[in-house]
Design an enzyme around this catalytic site. Sequence first.
Site, short mmCIF file in Angstrom:
data_model
loop_
_atom_site.label_atom_id
_atom_site.label_comp_id
_atom_site.label_asym_id
_atom_site.label_seq_id
_atom_site.Cartn_x
_atom_site.Cartn_y
_atom_site.Cartn_z
N SER A 1 -77.28 53.77 -51.12
CA SER A 1 -76.07 54.06 -50.96
C SER A 1 -75.22 54.54 -49.58
O SER A 1 -76.02 54.72 -48.77
CB SER A 1 -75.82 55.17 -52.10
N CYS A 2 -74.11 54.49 -49.37
CA CYS A 2 -73.44 54.56 -48.12
C CYS A 2 -74.04 55.76 -47.46
O CYS A 2 -74.23 56.96 -47.98
CB CYS A 2 -71.86 54.95 -48.58
N PRO A 3 -74.23 55.73 -46.22
CA PRO A 3 -73.98 54.48 -45.40
C PRO A 3 -75.30 53.44 -45.23
O PRO A 3 -75.04 52.68 -44.25
CB PRO A 3 -73.76 55.30 -44.10
#
Length: 81
Positions: free
Chosen positions: A17-19
């Site tokens: 998941s981000c980032p």
Amino acid sequence: MSAEYDIAETLDVKGASCPMPVVKTKGAIDDLAEGAVLEVLATDPGSMSDIDGWAAGTEGVELLDQTEGDDVYKHYVRRTA
């Protein structure tokens, strides 16, 4: 529908998941030759806007296409410099 590019390398960041999709994409594109295309496979829906924004603001890369299918987001990024 799948994009037709001469893929130099495929980066699998599914589950990240981000980032991390952007971080790993940057690392992988830095290792490619100018003109090479990187295919990025992600499961994070945020990767669509994250990678688009990163490519738009990063000199030396071009986002060619993004597709979505079967819960996998595919991004095609070319190193331009």
